[in-house]
Scaffold this active site. Structure first.
Site, PDB file in Angstrom:
ATOM      1  N   LYS A 137       4.020   6.113  10.556  1.00 22.33           N
ATOM      2  CA  LYS A 137       5.160   5.737   9.705  1.00 22.33           C
ATOM      3  C   LYS A 137       6.179   4.928  10.488  1.00 22.33           C
ATOM      4  CE  LYS A 137       8.791   7.572   6.713  1.00 22.33           C
ATOM      5  NZ  LYS A 137       9.259   8.710   5.894  1.00 22.33           N
ATOM      6  N   HIS A 279     -33.689 -11.694  -9.469  1.00 22.35           N
ATOM      7  CA  HIS A 279     -32.876 -10.945 -10.425  1.00 22.35           C
ATOM      8  C   HIS A 279     -33.149  -9.444 -10.343  1.00 22.35           C
ATOM      9  CE1 HIS A 279     -31.087 -14.500 -12.090  1.00 22.35           C
ATOM     10  NE2 HIS A 279     -32.269 -15.024 -12.362  1.00 22.35           N
TER      11      HIS A 279
END
Length: 526
Positions: A137, A279
């Protein structure tokens, strides 16, 4: 550099002594705890124990040692705020500028067979994550290190500049929060999976997954969609994301999806094999004595669909194979390796993407096989999760249900066809003979349509189906599908069985002179 203080407290001590020695050489004051402090002291480094620094002894078997204002105040105090500086001075709190912490080995502990709830709970770190969060932090003032791979870069900056850069501190902060998220996810997953009897469920009450971005992609399945590729936190050796691209354009979303389908299929064969995917479906698969022979056989199945396809080998691509493949338009070519001659052949084809992926070492677990243990599919505001289809058939699993018995050659081809069928979209019908596919029918709403399409594909490719074998990924609901296969020339069929009309289908096979075996397991692939 006497104004800097480093707090070092690690479970994994890889590289930590060398890191601490380098910090000491830069006049950084060292604070530490427990086993880490002992290690540094025994190496002759001047190190202050946290208990001495805080004036408060470790207690509760070490559960409380760093949870103290002199630690968290030193980490959280903003140096740019006079009121913060005044507050810590008033309470005799010194700033801590570098934090090197890695956490109790929770993940490794619960991965051990027989791990008890007590073992798991004792390996949940409290003080470590608290310090890491505080330091992360306050990244503008504190450099937080949670992995040994970060030590060298930080030391280089300290030696060159006397401090770390904003960019480095922020990157370390992000890495720290990521590590805490991964750690908490592992704890949540494990505890959520515990049943009252102590057994672990494969599906925890809360599923927390951790993935790391590999790259952004130009677009997704279609050009109006955005996309990125992520990998597992710890990818299995031999899986697609461990590959290295040797040349060619950036891989697209569809390239990656098709490449995975080809790679998973080709890994299933022990003989030299080639798989061509278009595909998401194999349009040609073959095994042979060499990579070149396997490719030539696979290509014959469906030359039209192979155009612009994805090709995978489970053998090193040599000059002979490269000279054949380079004649066609190929999007992606992947293999465990390429000879220098093969690389030279593809070098002029700058757009061809070459991927080198090491084959997995093999073993009993999906990880050792380079496979996913779990598969998932997104649905509206939810996700379906299942164990991956890692069932591999053995000849001893087969049950012959017809009067006519398969020959040894037919059994080999049946096993080959069944393996290919596992990677074809349902409903799947695969004609094979001589270690190669002859016709593939995929993704149809009815099995009989897949059978007809597979026969048409073979006819279009000029391949005879007389005497061929056929794999069906699920049972035949009626005899009409079997009749289509027999009409096309099939002599032997492998299918799961389990239909209410099995006897009708078996009778049809006997009537048509077709041998048939049941596997007892199906391979739907939607």
């Amino acid at each position: 550099m006497t104004h800097l203080t480093a707090l070092i407290s690690v479970s994994d001590k890889t590289g930590i002594l060398e890191f601490a020695q380098a910090l000491h050489a830069l006049n950084v004051k060292l604070l530490s705890t427990g086993g880490t402090a002992k290690l540094l002291a025994e190496a002759g480094l001047p190190v202050t124990e946290v208990a001495e620094h805080t004036g408060f002894p470790e207690m509760l078997d070490g559960r409380v040692k760093t949870l103290h204002p002199k630690i968290h105040g030193g980490l959280l105090a903003r140096r740019d705020l006079p009121e913060h500086v005044a507050a810590i001075q008033a309470h005799g709190i010194d700033t801590i500028d570098i934090l090197a912490v890695n956490l109790y080995p929770f993940e490794a502990t619960v991965a051990k067979p027989g791990c008890t709830l007590e073992d798991a709970i004792e390996n949940i770190d409290i003080g470590g994550p608290a310090m890491v969060r505080s330091a992360a932090k306050n990244w503008k003032d504190v450099t937080v290190l949670t992995d040994a791979s970060q030590y060298a870069g930080v030391l280089a900056e300290l030696k060159a500049e006397g401090k770390t850069s904003d960019k480095t501190r922020f990157a370390c902060s992000v890495a720290a929060f990521n590590r805490i998220a991964q750690y908490d996810a592992a704890i949540s997953n494990h505890l959520s999976a515990l049943a009252e009897d102590g057994r672990l469920s494969a599906f925890p009450a809360q599923m927390n997954s951790s993935f790391v971005k590999v790259q952004d992609l130009r677009y997704g399945e279609n050009s109006h969609q955005s996309a990125a590729l992520y990998r597992d936190l710890h990818p299995a050796p031999g899986s697609l994301v461990t590959g290295k691209q040797l040349q060619g354009k950036e891989l697209s979303y569809n390239n990656i999806a098709d490449a995975d389908a080809a790679w998973e299929c080709v890994k299933s064969f022990e003989l030299p094999a080639c798989v061509i995917v278009k595909h998401a479906n194999p349009c040609g698969v073959a095994v042979a004595a060499t990579a070149a022979e396997a490719y030539a056989k696979a290509f014959k199945t469906d030359p039209t669909s192979a155009f612009g396809g994805i090709i995978a080998f489970n053998q090193v691509v040599d000059k002979a194979a490269a000279e054949l493949v380079v004649k066609q338009f190929v999007e992606v070519l992947m293999a465990p390796g390429f000879t220098e001659e093969a690389l030279a052949i593809f070098a002029p084809k700058a757009n061809v993407r070459l991927l080198q992926i090491a084959l997995p070492a093999g073993g009993a677990t999906p990880w050792q096989q380079g496979r996913n243990a779990m598969d998932s599919k997104r649905v509206g505001s939810g996700i379906l999760i299942q164990s991956a289809d890692n069932h591999f058939l053995q000849k001893t699993d087969l049950k012959v249900v017809t009067t006519l018995q398969p020959t040894a050659q037919q059994l080999d081809d049946l096993m080959f066809a069944w393996t290919v069928g596992q990677y074809v979209k349902s409903n799947a019908i695969v004609f094979c003979a001589g270690g190669m596919t002859l016709g593939v029918g995929a993704g149809q709403m009815s099995r009989i349509d897949s059978a007809r399409i597979a026969a048409i594909k073979a006819e279009n490719a000029g391949l005879s189906l007389k005497g061929s074998v056929v794999a069906s990924d699920a049972f035949f609901p009626f005899r009409d599908g079997l009749d289509v296969l027999a009409d096309a020339g099939a002599s032997c069929v492998i299918q799961p069985g389990g239909s209410m009309r099995d006897e009708e289908v078996i009778a049809a096979a006997n009537e048509r002179g077709v041998a048939m075996v049941f596997t007892g397991v199906r391979h739907f692939r939607h």
